[in-house]
Design an enzyme around this catalytic site. Structure first.
Site, mmCIF file in Angstrom:
data_model
loop_
_atom_site.group_PDB
_atom_site.id
_atom_site.type_symbol
_atom_site.label_atom_id
_atom_site.label_comp_id
_atom_site.label_asym_id
_atom_site.label_seq_id
_atom_site.Cartn_x
_atom_site.Cartn_y
_atom_site.Cartn_z
ATOM 1 N N ASP A 1 0.879 -1.034 0.028
ATOM 2 C CA ASP A 1 -0.021 -0.063 0.015
ATOM 3 C C ASP A 1 0.933 1.140 0.087
ATOM 4 O O ASP A 1 1.361 1.496 1.145
ATOM 5 C CB ASP A 1 -0.896 0.170 1.280
ATOM 6 N N GLU B 1 -1.356 -1.250 -4.696
ATOM 7 C CA GLU B 1 -2.419 -0.637 -4.931
ATOM 8 C C GLU B 1 -2.083 0.497 -5.641
ATOM 9 O O GLU B 1 -1.237 1.248 -5.416
ATOM 10 C CB GLU B 1 -3.013 0.026 -3.322
ATOM 11 N N ASP C 1 -2.615 0.747 7.187
ATOM 12 C CA ASP C 1 -2.011 0.536 6.126
ATOM 13 C C ASP C 1 -1.277 -0.887 5.773
ATOM 14 O O ASP C 1 -1.245 -1.295 4.804
ATOM 15 C CB ASP C 1 -0.559 1.682 5.908
#
Length: 191
Positions: A18, A78, A151
């Site tokens: 992420d 992501e 996260d």
């Protein structure tokens, strides 16, 4: 675990990332057939570094370190989403690019998923909150306690999304290393 050991038992390790410029989440899962489990997850704290260039260097070093330690078979990231602050998006894109470069430098295939696709894959709802994603991961991956910084669970969600889609539905091309990336993206090569 060595690559030979993974291949003999049909195991696969996926590193989910992420991206972030202050906090970057990472999560590693082990996939054995349709079973999956957590290997490791956490965050890389970048706020303490002054200057964007130093943050990018630290991202490259930490992601390379994770790759060298766990030997993932794939890296799933992501994709940055468009927000109102263009400068933040550019910095986030650079952070993601450096993480991709770390994977490509080690010849690890990469895949990219939109935040909506990740949430949809894990919770069944593309508009789920970070907290809802974390709660679902708590059930799916048997996490004892949800971490303070989500996260880390977001990164696990990206890895799990990649497993669920087996790399088929990434938002951009999947590259098996730097050479393959360049072959798939000939217009990006400049003299």
């Amino acid at each position: 675990m060595s690559k030979e050991g993974k291949k003999a038992t049909k195991e696969k390790i996926i590193l989910g990332i992420d991206p972030g410029t202050n906090i970057m989440g990472y999560g590693l899962i082990l996939v054995e057939g349709n079973k999956y489990s957590i290997i490791q997850f956490g965050v890389i704290h970048l706020k303490k570094y002054s200057g964007h260039e130093l943050k990018l260097k630290k991202i490259f070093e930490r992601i390379t370190g994770l790759i060298d330690e766990y030997h993932p078979d794939a890296v799933a990231l992501e994709a940055p989403f468009y927000g109102e602050n263009v400068q933040s998006m550019l910095k986030l894109g650079r952070a993601q690019g450096v993480a991709m470069a770390a994977a490509l430098a080690r010849e690890i295939p990469i895949a990219e998923y939109s935040p909506k696709k990740v949430k949809q894959s894990v919770t069944g709802n593309g508009n789920s909150s970070k907290e809802q994603v974390a709660e679902m991961l708590k059930t799916l991956l048997h996490i004892k306690e949800i971490p303070k910084l989500l996260d880390a669970t977001d990164a696990l969600a990206v890895a799990l999304c990649h497993h669920f889609h087996d790399g088929r539905l990434q938002t951009r091309g999947r590259s098996a290393g730097w050479k393959a990336f360049l072959e798939e993206n000939p217009t990006r090569i400049k003299d």
